[in-house]
Structures are given as C-alpha cells and as structure tokens.
Design an enzyme around this catalytic site. Structure first.
Site, mmCIF file in Angstrom:
data_model
loop_
_atom_site.group_PDB
_atom_site.id
_atom_site.type_symbol
_atom_site.label_atom_id
_atom_site.label_comp_id
_atom_site.label_asym_id
_atom_site.label_seq_id
_atom_site.Cartn_x
_atom_site.Cartn_y
_atom_site.Cartn_z
ATOM 1 N N GLU A 48 0.836 -1.207 0.000
ATOM 2 C CA GLU A 48 0.000 0.000 0.000
ATOM 3 C C GLU A 48 0.866 1.251 0.000
ATOM 4 O O GLU A 48 0.557 2.227 -0.686
ATOM 5 C CB GLU A 48 -0.927 0.019 1.224
ATOM 6 C CG GLU A 48 -2.028 -1.021 1.172
ATOM 7 C CD GLU A 48 -2.879 -0.902 -0.075
ATOM 8 O OE1 GLU A 48 -3.289 0.227 -0.433
ATOM 9 O OE2 GLU A 48 -3.113 -1.945 -0.728
ATOM 10 N N SER B 242 19.679 -8.556 -8.020
ATOM 11 C CA SER B 242 18.639 -8.632 -9.052
ATOM 12 C C SER B 242 18.829 -9.679 -10.143
ATOM 13 O O SER B 242 17.857 -10.301 -10.543
ATOM 14 C CB SER B 242 18.453 -7.263 -9.706
ATOM 15 O OG SER B 242 18.179 -6.295 -8.744
ATOM 16 N N HIS C 260 3.692 -10.102 -9.634
ATOM 17 C CA HIS C 260 5.145 -10.320 -9.571
ATOM 18 C C HIS C 260 5.787 -9.254 -8.682
ATOM 19 O O HIS C 260 6.616 -9.536 -7.830
ATOM 20 C CB HIS C 260 5.741 -10.312 -10.964
ATOM 21 C CG HIS C 260 7.232 -10.200 -10.963
ATOM 22 N ND1 HIS C 260 8.044 -11.218 -10.550
ATOM 23 C CD2 HIS C 260 8.065 -9.165 -11.275
ATOM 24 C CE1 HIS C 260 9.302 -10.840 -10.628
ATOM 25 N NE2 HIS C 260 9.349 -9.594 -11.057
ATOM 26 N N SER C 261 5.387 -8.001 -8.894
ATOM 27 C CA SER C 261 5.906 -6.890 -8.095
ATOM 28 C C SER C 261 4.939 -5.731 -8.300
ATOM 29 O O SER C 261 3.934 -5.869 -8.989
ATOM 30 C CB SER C 261 7.303 -6.483 -8.574
ATOM 31 O OG SER C 261 7.198 -5.845 -9.841
#
Lengths: 525, 366
Positions: free
Chosen positions: A202, A288, A417-418
């Site tokens: 959020e 990453s 996913h993100s």
C-alpha cells in the site's frame, strides 16, 4: 562351370549306360568301347576335379561372406528378423561407424545398433543382458532392446504433505514434530509477514516507496524453511524470501529503513527496495540478476566445507529461475564438489507472465535433481509442517553427509510479480481468488495451531493490530529520517577509496558549497 | 595457440636508471649487475601464486585444467602436488558457473584466484565479474567484500583468430569496483599478482600469452616473498625528454624497441608502463606529458572507447596548455582479429607504427 558339370555328368551317364552293355562280341569293338569308356572316365574325373575345386572356392567365398555377415550382423538374427513385421527395439547405444551391408542396409537401419556389438556372435541373444561394458564413467550393462527413456514418467513425482486442507495432520504421516513455542512463533511470523507485505504494498501504491515485491501465498515456505535452519546456515535469497530474514530477527523498522533508503539503512541507500541484506543475520544481500545466487551458493558451501563448519549454504530460486544457465552450473558444481548446499525451488506457477507450461517441459524441478546426482524431494509448499520437516531433514543431510539437496516447494504466487506488474492481465482473477482464499497457507496452518489450543481469535486480532500499528509507525519514522550524506556516494566502491575517488569527492563537495542553489535544500555533505 | 616466443628482452625490468644511461648499442643484454637473475613471466606468476598460497591458507586456485594438467599455459605448474586438490581445483567447463562459485566462496571469506583460459571466455562469466563481484561491496554498503582475483591471458596471441584475440582492458577498466592490472615484465608479474591476491577488492589481472615465455632480469628484492608492487602506480621504463609513449602489457616491449629506433634519430622518448589500468596513474601520465609536451599512447585492443582514449582525454583535460602537438593514439585495427599471419600483423600495432607516430608528434614527418 555348368558346362563342365554337364560334360562330366554326360561322361558318367555314358559310362554307366555303356559299361554293362559292353560285351566281348568282337575284341575290336570291345577295345573301342573300352577306350570310349576310359575317355569318359577320364573326362568325368577331370571335370569332377574342376567341379569340386570350383565348389570349394565358392564355399570358401561364401564362408567369408557368411562369417563377415555373422560378425557384423548376427546373421541368424537377421534371418529371423526378416520375418518380423516390426523392427526390434534396442537400447540407446552410441552408433559406431556402420559396415556396408549390401542389400540389407536400407531395411535394417533401425537396428544398426545391434551391429556394433562384437560379442553378439559369441553367444545367443538370451545371454546378452548379463554382459557389462566398460566405458569412461564405469561399467554399464547393455541390452539388445532398443528402448528410449520416455520424456516423462507415467506418474508425476508425488508431493510430500503433512496437513490436509483443513489443517488436520494426515494419519500415518512422517513428520518432525514442533513444540508449542516453535509452532506459535512460526504462525506469528507468517501473520506478520502477511501484514508487512500488505502495508508496504500500500505504501508503494501511495507513492511513499518506489517499489515493492510481496510474498503473498508463500508465507509457509518463507517462515517454515527459516525455522528449520540454524542461525549459522548462510542464506542466499532470490528476492521473495524476506520471511527468512524476518525469522532471523530483522525488525520491521530495519525493513522500512531499507525500503526508504534512509541513513539508518544497512545498505546505505545503495539499492532498490526489498534488496535486504544483513551480515549478522547470515543473509546475503538480494541481487537482481536471476539465479546468480545458485553457483555462488555452491561456492559458499565449498568454503564452509573447507573450513569444516557445522553449517550449510541455503539458496532459493523460483520456477522461472531454473531456466537460467546458472541453475545448471550451480547444481552440477555443488554435486561434483560435494558441497553442503540446500537448493529450495519455490515453484509458484508463474515467472512474471510466463506460466510453467511455457517455462519447461519436465515434471517440474524435482526430476532435475537426479540428473545432477542430487537427492531431491517435492513438498507441498503451502503446508508449513511439511516444509519444516523437509528443510530440516535436508539441512541435516547436507551438513552430515556433505552433499547438496534439492527441494521443490509447490505453491502459488497470489500477488503480482511486483508493484510494476498487474497479473490480472495474464491470468484469471478467479484463479487468484481461489488460491488466496481456499488454498491459503496461513489459514491452513492457523487451523492446526488453533486445534491444538495454542492460538485463539483474540491472539489473532491482537497480533494483527499491533503489527499493523508498528509497521505504520516504522514507515512514518523511516520516511522522515534523513538520507545518506554525500560521503556515502564514494565509499565502499573499494575497500579503501582510491585517489581518483577522493578527488571526485572533494570536487563535488566544493561544487555544492559554491553552487548551493543547484542542489536540494537540506542536501548535506 | 600455444605459440611461445622466446626472446631476450633488451630493456625490460631495469630499475637502476644509471645502467640505462651507460648502455650503448654494442653492449649486449647480459651486461647487468653481477648476481642479478633472469626469470620468465611464467615462473614469476607461478612463484607469486605459490608464495601467496603458502602464506595464506584461504587462498585457493580454480579454473579449467589448473590442477592435473598443470595449467593450460603451465602457470599453475606444481601447485596441485604441493597444495592438494582442495586448494587447486579443476573446474567443469562453465565459466559462468565457476566464476559464480568463486564469487560465492569469496563472499564467505575465502580468497579465490580464478583462472580464465583466456579472457575471451570471461565474457560468458562477465555478469558474475561485474554484477556479483565488482558492485557487491558498494551495493551491500561494505557488508560483502569480494577478495577475488580473475586472471588469465588477454589480448592477441599468435594465429588464434577473432574469438581468442580480443583485449578486455577497456571493458573491465570502465567498471567502478574493479581493479584492473596489466603486467609486462617478470617483476611486474610477481609484484602485481601478489598485490592483487592480497587486495580485498576484486582484481582483473590481464596477462599476455606471448609474454609468458619471455625472460626478464629480476632483482633480489623482487624475489623476496614479501615483495609487492603498489596498485595504481605506473612505471617509467625509460626516461626521455622529447615525447611520452604510454602503454601496457606486450606493447611496452614494442615501445622500448621504438624508443631505441627513435634515439638513433635523435628523439629521446620516455616510455611509461601503466601496470595499472584501473586505477589509472593520471599523476605520472600528466607529469610526464608536462615534461615532454607530446603524447603517444599505444594499445593492442580495438580503438573505439579504448584505454588510449581515456589517457588522451585525461591529458587534454589536465595538461592541455602543456601540449605542443595533438595527442596520438595507436590501437589495433577496428576489425575482428583475422587469422592469416600477414593480416594479423597488419591488424596489430608494430614498432614502426609507434616510431612514425612519435615522429609525427615531433613534427619530423607527416
């Protein structure tokens, strides 16, 4: 040759016909007949000699042909096979250079593998399977049955689970029991992870942090695997395992500081949000590029092995990451080096928008373990107790036997996913709802904990509200906290700053002092 | 691919400038101070690794053929017998794999020396070198340091074609977080490799296959096991006053030969051996250019965005008013390396190219 035969035979016939009929009617006639018969005798034996010689040569040639055929083909087998309508299958031998077979070649190309076995001529087909062949890599038995290993076995590898969907322990199940204290802690941390994911997500949506990645649906994998490890075990995460760090003691404030990249961030504001890392918690900083942590984990395992530590390396990967070259290198190496590494694959069905049916054609990841000589297990990743037992056993095996172990944890990625992804674009909202509500790992485990009388509704609401409050406070504080000073731009590039970096830092400091209007207010050096 | 050129290096490795001044064309290479030994670059590298491994049990070697085969170029000869298979590790064929493993081992506190059979193959592992090794200390804010050394032959050999001849100095030297070294003589090789192994940062150590067999004089000091050269300092191989020739690795030998030829024509060239590509010793470079006012830089690699480009930019930025002539850059041809011997020769800088460039800088020719 045939004319010689005919002449010889003719001579024989004449001889046989005339000889009994010769009489001594007149001495001249008998002499004449005598010489004729003698002539025929000579002719007969003369031609018989050549006939036999030719036959001998013919036999010799054909014997060579036959023996060479036998050597190369297994002549008897051919003659039998010709009558078969379907070619006999042979196991997967390497086909050596073929012998030209003449008229047999085109027909028999399917079973040419049989030709390469010189031993075949020595014994019958029944004794074939008892023989072994010596190749680099050890002895291997052979078979004259050509049979391809099927691309997948008729049955998928079954999934190990302890709790059924209603949170009840399946009878006769094999599992490592957990104490009340551990069980309750596991539940608390799973619930905390849920709240943390929700609030940070959020916060990103509100623009307060730039990026976030949730682990919704994978709380059991996160917490139960962490609970099964010892604090000395070195964890190399992918990015969907913050629960492991949470279990090890990373506070909600520390999570928030990393996401905001403020002065208290252990990462000194160098990385995107969710790239947590902590030396003291033995949790390597999230990186990453996908799957790079797999060969690194093999290296860490090797280092632990060389230093004879009572610890293993534990690394996580998703279903998509197993397509990377590093997956092959990491697993192969760990097996060859006999390194104590536990590879945990979170097979959650999706790699951003790529479904597993487009990712690989194998029966998931668990079957790949044997290809590398690695012991593997498939586990219900939404069953906290199953994950706990499997990881605990795998860890013990890795450390005591100094070998890698592969665990495939089946689960579902409930979240996107993100925050840069909207998964409703490539999958059904119903599917997401189903997994979120009916197959929720937290609810399932909660039922079991509550059934044991270790948790109540009151505990639940207390935990959720206090965690939520703590998180909101942490976010507010992290947001307000000042950012890193300018010196941190040039630190840690090297162990000791090089001269050119020192010069650049000095140059930048002077510039900021000279032109403060070009830099944000409050920007400090 | 294993072409070994044994030549006596005429000028290499001399630290005493007095010897250089008294030398004449008639004096042979053997007339150095009595008691001074010679050593091939191969032996220098081998002894450096050997000494560092015996001094620190965390140092270990890994790569293809480093163990039982004694090393693809015999650099790791004898190490397997001495230290055992755990510390001299023969890897499967996967650069990406064993580089990742080396980085992981370095994360956990060991000090790997990873050998690439040639740096051309390092491209298969470059993600691990840059994203996992070079950037880790920075990205983890000092929590993860990577004391790893990546070494192997770099640049052109003799007749090995395009996929075995590229020079990677410019690629690696552009990455912050890496240190990039390029030795020339045996002393360079020993001192810099020892420094690299001891350094807590990731180091890319670019050797040269054709130099492995070359012998250089080596001082007693350099033979000591605690000998170490500083990273980031260039060496003035030959002092001069008319033009500065800056280069690294094999081209240092060519530059020294060119300096000899130029001396015959009355041009006194100063030859600088960079030794360290990153960090670049800008101080020495600029001091020399300020002295001579003319610059010629030489490298074997591709011309665009090369090491020479960086040196020229640095000199133009910092010593512009001292320059008397435009900066000269000599690099390999802008083509993938051809195989045929005549084409290969044309694709690489030769002594004559350096001589011509120096003369141009001195306005002696077009």
């Amino acid at each position: 040759m045939t004319c010689q035969v005919r002449q010889g035979l003719h001579a024989l016939v004449v001889l046989l016909i005339h000889y009994p009929q010769t009489s001594l009617k007149t001495p001249l006639l008998s002499c004449f007949f005598f010489f004729i018969t003698l002539h025929h005798f000579l002719l007969f034996f003369f031609f018989l000699y050549f006939f036999l010689a030719d036959m001998a040569i013919w036999f010799a040639r054909s014997r060579n042909i036959v023996s060479s055929l036998r050597q190369n083909l297994g002549l008897s087998a051919i003659l039998i096979k010709r009558s078969y309508s379907s070619p006999r299958p042979v196991t997967n031998y390497p086909l050596s250079s073929r012998v030209f077979l003449g008229p047999f070649t085109s027909y028999r190309h399917e079973s040419t593998a049989v030709e390469t076995q010189p031993d075949l001529v020595q014994q019958s087909d029944h004794e074939d399977d008892a023989q072994e062949l010596d190749f680099p890599g050890g002895k291997v038995g052979y078979t004259s049955e050509m049979k391809f290993i099927p691309e997948s076995s008729s049955q998928r590898i079954p999934c190990y689970r302890v709790l059924n969907e209603h949170g009840r322990i399946i009878s006769d199940t094999d599992f490592i029991p957990v104490s009340e204290k551990l069980a309750v802690r596991m539940y608390e941390q799973m619930a905390t992870l849920q709240v943390m994911d929700h609030i940070f997500y959020e916060a990103q949506r509100q623009g307060r942090i730039s990026f976030y990645l949730t682990s919704v649906g994978e709380e059991a994998i996160n917490i139960a695997s962490a609970a099964a490890l010892s604090p000395e075990d070195v964890v190399l995460p992918q990015y969907r395992e913050p629960g492991v760090l949470l279990w090890r003691g990373f506070t909600l404030e520390e999570f928030a500081n990393q996401c905001f990249g403020n002065k208290a961030d252990y990462g000194k504001g160098r990385q995107m949000p969710i790239h947590y890392g902590s030396n003291q918690h033995n949790y390597f900083t999230v990186s990453s590029p996908i799957a790079t942590q797999l060969p690194q984990a093999a290296g860490v395992g090797y280092a632990l092995k060389m230093e004879k530590k009572n610890a293993c390396a534990v690394t996580f990967i998703g279903d998509g990451g197993t397509s990377e070259g590093d997956f092959h290198a990491g697993l192969n190496f760990a097996a060859v080096m006999e390194a104590p590494v536990v590879f945990i694959c979170r097979n959650n069905g999706w790699a951003i928008s790529t479904h597993i049916s487009e990712q690989f054609r194998s029966d998931g990841i668990v079957v790949k373990g044997q290809a590398y000589g690695i012991r593997s297990i498939r586990v219900d990743g939404n069953d906290a107790l199953a994950v706990y037992s499997a990881v605990r056993s795998a860890r013990e095996m890795a450390v005591t036997e100094q070998r890698p172990v592969l665990i495939e944890a089946m689960t579902y990625r409930v979240g996107h996913h993100s925050t840069s992804d909207d998964s409703t674009k490539y999958r059904e909202a119903d599917e997401i709802q189903y997994w979120k509500m009916s197959r929720n790992p937290v609810n399932r485990y909660r039922k079991w904990v509550e059934d044991n009388g270790w948790w109540s509704e009151e505990d639940e609401s207390k935990l959720r509200s206090s965690t939520r409050k703590q998180l909101l406070q942490a976010i507010q504080a992290a947001e307000k906290w000042e950012k890193q000073p300018l010196t941190e731009l040039f630190n840690d590039v090297y162990d000791v700053k090089t001269k050119n970096l020192e010069e650049q830092e000095l140059g930048l400091k002077e510039l900021v002092e000279k032109q403060p209007q070009d830099y944000p207010t409050g920007f400090h050096i | 691919m294993w072409g070994i050129v044994r030549q006596r290096a005429v000028d290499g490795g001399f630290s005493a400038s007095s010897l250089r001044r008294t030398r004449s064309a008639l004096v042979s290479a053997r007339s150095y101070a009595a008691g001074s030994k010679e050593m091939t670059v191969r032996d220098a590298l081998n002894s450096a690794i050997d000494e560092e491994m015996s001094a620190d049990p965390k140092v270990f070697v890994m790569g293809e053929e480093v163990g039982q085969y004694q090393g693809a170029y015999k650099i790791t000869k004898g190490l397997l017998e001495k230290y055992g298979p755990e510390r001299v590790y023969d890897t499967p064929i996967t650069e990406a794999g064993f580089t990742g493993i080396g980085v992981g081992a370095a994360y956990a506190g060991l000090k790997p020396v990873v050998e690439f059979m040639t740096f051309n193959f390092s491209m298969q592992a470059i993600d691990h070198i840059i994203n996992s090794a070079a950037k880790s200390n920075y990205m983890s804010a000092g929590q993860i340091n990577v004391p790893i050394v990546f070494r192997g032959p770099n640049g052109a050999a003799a007749g090995v074609g395009a996929q075995h001849s590229q020079c990677y100095a410019a690629w690696y030297a552009s990455v912050p977080g890496l240190k990039v070294l390029a030795p020339y003589s045996a002393e360079d090789a020993r001192g810099l490799l020892k420094a690299a192994i001891r350094d807590p940062d990731p180091v890319v150590f670019l050797e040269n296959e054709l130099l492995y067999g070359e012998s250089f004089p080596i001082s007693e000091e350099a033979l000591d096991s605690s000998f170490c050269l500083p990273i980031g300092k260039a060496k003035i191989e030959r002092e001069g006053k008319d033009v500065t020739i800056i280069t690294f690795s094999k081209m240092v030998g060519f530059a020294l030969k060119a300096a000899e030829k130029l001396a015959e024509e009355g041009i006194s060239a100063e030859v600088i051996n960079l030794r360290s590509i990153r960090p670049l010793d800008r101080a020495t470079i600029n001091a020399s250019v300020r002295k001579t006012s003319r610059l010629v830089t030489v490298e074997e690699g591709f011309p665009q965005h090369g090491v020479c480009a960086e040196i020229c930019a640095s000199v133009v930025e910092e010593s512009f008013s001292y320059l008397d002539a435009p900066v000269e850059r000599i690099a390999g041809a802008d083509v993938p390396m051809p195989y045929a011997a005549n084409l290969e020769r044309l694709a690489l800088p030769q002594v004559e190219d350096i001589v011509r460039a120096a003369k141009r800088a001195c306005f002696r020719s077009k």
